[in-house]
Design a protein around this motif. Sequence first.
Motif, PDB file in Angstrom:
ATOM      1  N   PRO A   1       0.890  -1.256  -0.182  1.00 35.12           N
ATOM      2  CA  PRO A   1      -0.069   0.145  -0.155  1.00 35.12           C
ATOM      3  C   PRO A   1       0.977   1.361  -0.086  1.00 35.12           C
ATOM      4  N   ILE A   2       1.916   1.229   0.706  1.00 37.70           N
ATOM      5  CA  ILE A   2       2.912   2.472   0.623  1.00 37.70           C
ATOM      6  C   ILE A   2       3.377   2.863  -0.461  1.00 37.70           C
ATOM      7  N   ILE A   3       3.771   1.779  -1.151  1.00 37.74           N
ATOM      8  CA  ILE A   3       4.479   1.905  -2.618  1.00 37.74           C
ATOM      9  C   ILE A   3       3.192   2.475  -3.602  1.00 37.74           C
ATOM     10  N   ARG A   4       2.328   1.945  -3.565  1.00 40.76           N
ATOM     11  CA  ARG A   4       0.933   2.531  -4.314  1.00 40.76           C
ATOM     12  C   ARG A   4       0.833   4.052  -4.018  1.00 40.76           C
ATOM     13  N   LYS A   5       0.786   4.483  -2.795  1.00 44.72           N
ATOM     14  CA  LYS A   5       0.441   5.646  -2.361  1.00 44.72           C
ATOM     15  C   LYS A   5       1.451   6.642  -2.595  1.00 44.72           C
ATOM     16  N   GLY A   6       2.793   6.232  -2.425  1.00 43.83           N
ATOM     17  CA  GLY A   6       3.892   7.091  -2.847  1.00 43.83           C
ATOM     18  C   GLY A   6       4.003   7.379  -4.242  1.00 43.83           C
ATOM     19  N   ALA A   7       3.722   6.323  -4.863  1.00 37.28           N
ATOM     20  CA  ALA A   7       3.809   6.700  -6.297  1.00 37.28           C
ATOM     21  C   ALA A   7       2.775   7.443  -6.771  1.00 37.28           C
ATOM     22  N   GLU A   8       1.688   7.559  -6.311  1.00 43.19           N
ATOM     23  CA  GLU A   8       0.621   8.429  -6.664  1.00 43.19           C
ATOM     24  C   GLU A   8       1.040   9.851  -6.352  1.00 43.19           C
ATOM     25  N   VAL A   9       1.580   9.958  -4.879  1.00 39.14           N
ATOM     26  CA  VAL A   9       1.845  11.282  -4.778  1.00 39.14           C
ATOM     27  C   VAL A   9       2.652  12.126  -5.574  1.00 39.14           C
ATOM     28  N   LEU A  10       3.693  11.216  -6.196  1.00 43.72           N
ATOM     29  CA  LEU A  10       4.782  11.721  -6.795  1.00 43.72           C
ATOM     30  C   LEU A  10       4.180  12.064  -8.257  1.00 43.72           C
ATOM     31  N   LEU A  11       3.167  11.138  -8.839  1.00 40.51           N
ATOM     32  CA  LEU A  11       2.934  11.437  -9.978  1.00 40.51           C
ATOM     33  C   LEU A  11       1.768  12.647 -10.045  1.00 40.51           C
ATOM     34  N   ASN A  12       1.049  12.832  -8.872  1.00 39.29           N
ATOM     35  CA  ASN A  12       0.167  13.842  -8.664  1.00 39.29           C
ATOM     36  C   ASN A  12       0.796  15.313  -8.394  1.00 39.29           C
ATOM     37  N   SER A  13       2.221  15.222  -8.328  1.00 37.15           N
ATOM     38  CA  SER A  13       2.956  16.691  -7.870  1.00 37.15           C
ATOM     39  C   SER A  13       3.049  17.232  -9.207  1.00 37.15           C
ATOM     40  N   VAL A  14       3.241  16.601 -10.397  1.00 34.28           N
ATOM     41  CA  VAL A  14       3.445  17.350 -11.656  1.00 34.28           C
ATOM     42  C   VAL A  14       2.091  17.439 -12.190  1.00 34.28           C
ATOM     43  N   ASN A  15       0.916  17.228 -11.810  1.00 38.47           N
ATOM     44  CA  ASN A  15      -0.125  17.654 -12.616  1.00 38.47           C
ATOM     45  C   ASN A  15      -0.196  17.322 -14.058  1.00 38.47           C
ATOM     46  N   GLU A  16       0.139  16.245 -14.469  1.00 40.02           N
ATOM     47  CA  GLU A  16       0.225  15.785 -15.838  1.00 40.02           C
ATOM     48  C   GLU A  16      -0.484  14.250 -15.722  1.00 40.02           C
ATOM     49  N   TYR A  17      -0.882  13.836 -14.773  1.00 39.72           N
ATOM     50  CA  TYR A  17      -1.420  12.215 -14.663  1.00 39.72           C
ATOM     51  C   TYR A  17      -2.579  12.242 -14.055  1.00 39.72           C
ATOM     52  N   SER A  18      -3.639  11.251 -14.338  1.00 39.61           N
ATOM     53  CA  SER A  18      -4.702  10.885 -13.679  1.00 39.61           C
ATOM     54  C   SER A  18      -4.604   9.517 -13.140  1.00 39.61           C
ATOM     55  N   ILE A  19      -4.508   9.208 -11.776  1.00 39.81           N
ATOM     56  CA  ILE A  19      -4.596   7.875 -11.320  1.00 39.81           C
ATOM     57  C   ILE A  19      -5.939   7.155 -11.335  1.00 39.81           C
ATOM     58  N   VAL A  20      -6.206   6.121 -12.151  1.00 40.60           N
ATOM     59  CA  VAL A  20      -7.478   5.879 -12.455  1.00 40.60           C
ATOM     60  C   VAL A  20      -7.582   4.345 -11.784  1.00 40.60           C
ATOM     61  N   GLY A  21      -6.704   4.112 -11.135  1.00 38.02           N
ATOM     62  CA  GLY A  21      -6.734   2.650 -10.489  1.00 38.02           C
ATOM     63  C   GLY A  21      -5.733   2.322  -9.765  1.00 38.02           C
ATOM     64  N   ARG A  22      -5.832   1.430  -8.647  1.00 37.49           N
ATOM     65  CA  ARG A  22      -4.718   1.097  -7.669  1.00 37.49           C
ATOM     66  C   ARG A  22      -5.078  -0.439  -7.268  1.00 37.49           C
ATOM     67  N   VAL A  23      -4.303  -1.313  -7.575  1.00 41.17           N
ATOM     68  CA  VAL A  23      -4.566  -2.745  -7.368  1.00 41.17           C
ATOM     69  C   VAL A  23      -3.421  -3.507  -6.700  1.00 41.17           C
ATOM     70  N   SER A  24      -3.777  -4.347  -6.126  1.00 43.78           N
ATOM     71  CA  SER A  24      -2.626  -5.526  -5.408  1.00 43.78           C
ATOM     72  C   SER A  24      -2.639  -6.738  -5.788  1.00 43.78           C
ATOM     73  N   HIS A  25      -3.516  -7.249  -6.562  1.00 43.03           N
ATOM     74  CA  HIS A  25      -3.701  -8.626  -6.972  1.00 43.03           C
ATOM     75  C   HIS A  25      -3.804  -8.693  -8.352  1.00 43.03           C
ATOM     76  N   GLY A  26      -3.533  -9.655  -9.162  1.00 41.26           N
ATOM     77  CA  GLY A  26      -3.667 -10.059 -10.626  1.00 41.26           C
ATOM     78  C   GLY A  26      -4.914  -9.831 -11.064  1.00 41.26           C
ATOM     79  N   SER A  27      -5.828 -10.796 -10.119  1.00 39.91           N
ATOM     80  CA  SER A  27      -7.309 -10.555 -10.578  1.00 39.91           C
ATOM     81  C   SER A  27      -8.013  -9.068 -10.463  1.00 39.91           C
ATOM     82  N   GLU A  28      -7.465  -8.600  -9.866  1.00 42.96           N
ATOM     83  CA  GLU A  28      -8.156  -7.002  -9.814  1.00 42.96           C
ATOM     84  C   GLU A  28      -7.470  -6.363 -10.993  1.00 42.96           C
ATOM     85  N   LEU A  29      -6.387  -6.369 -11.200  1.00 44.56           N
ATOM     86  CA  LEU A  29      -5.482  -5.749 -12.263  1.00 44.56           C
ATOM     87  C   LEU A  29      -6.347  -6.013 -13.531  1.00 44.56           C
ATOM     88  N   SER A  30      -6.634  -7.298 -13.889  1.00 45.72           N
ATOM     89  CA  SER A  30      -7.142  -7.610 -15.204  1.00 45.72           C
ATOM     90  C   SER A  30      -8.611  -6.728 -15.210  1.00 45.72           C
TER      91      SER A  30
END
Length: 210
Positions: free
Chosen positions: A11-40
């Motif tokens: 969870p902390i990796i997902r959150k950290g990556a999201e915070v970094l990406l949001n800091s440049v205002n060029e990306y929209s995070i549309v999904g955060r998943v932890s398992h392959g089934s959720e990812l598909s």
Amino acid sequence: MTKIVIADYHPIIRKGAEVLLNSVNEYSIVGRVSHGSELSKCLRKERPDILILELKIPEINGFQALRNMREEFPFTKIVIFSSHSEQIYALRSIKSGASGYIPKTASETVFLEAIKCIALGKVFLTKEIEATLKNKSVNKNSIQERYKKLSTREIEVLNLLSTGKRNKDIATLLEINEKTVSTYKTRLLKKLNVTNLAEMIHQARIFQFN
């Protein structure tokens, strides 16, 4: 905005990556998943421009899963964000369809540089791995010839062995039995012309996947 899905079991990796990406205002995070089934399910629903993927998440079968995702979602660029050895995984990831490889030891600057590069349709590798590719030992050609004889499954077993996985762990991850793993190890020793696991792993680390 560039749509991004983050797939990581921490969870902390997902959150950290999201915070970094949001800091440049060029990306929209549309999904955060932890398992392959959720990812598909997420990829089918969101159709993101970029997927930031940790290959070790549950229900993901390594490079084969990566190749399958490239076939099913050809317009989604995939970047591997992993704690696996960059020496072993970076070029193999690219060959399996990824647009880049970011080690989890990378700085915030390198992480954002990589995502921007991939968003522009380019392939990203760190300067360290690019330098490694240019400065291999004189044994490069003979080692490369040996690796050309390996199957994709043999390479996957070798990669897992190099990260310290036991036969039982590898069997579970690759959905095969332990006896089959032992058979792959025997084949690897013969094909790589080494006598023990340590030598095998050493060759894996110095080999350039190109």
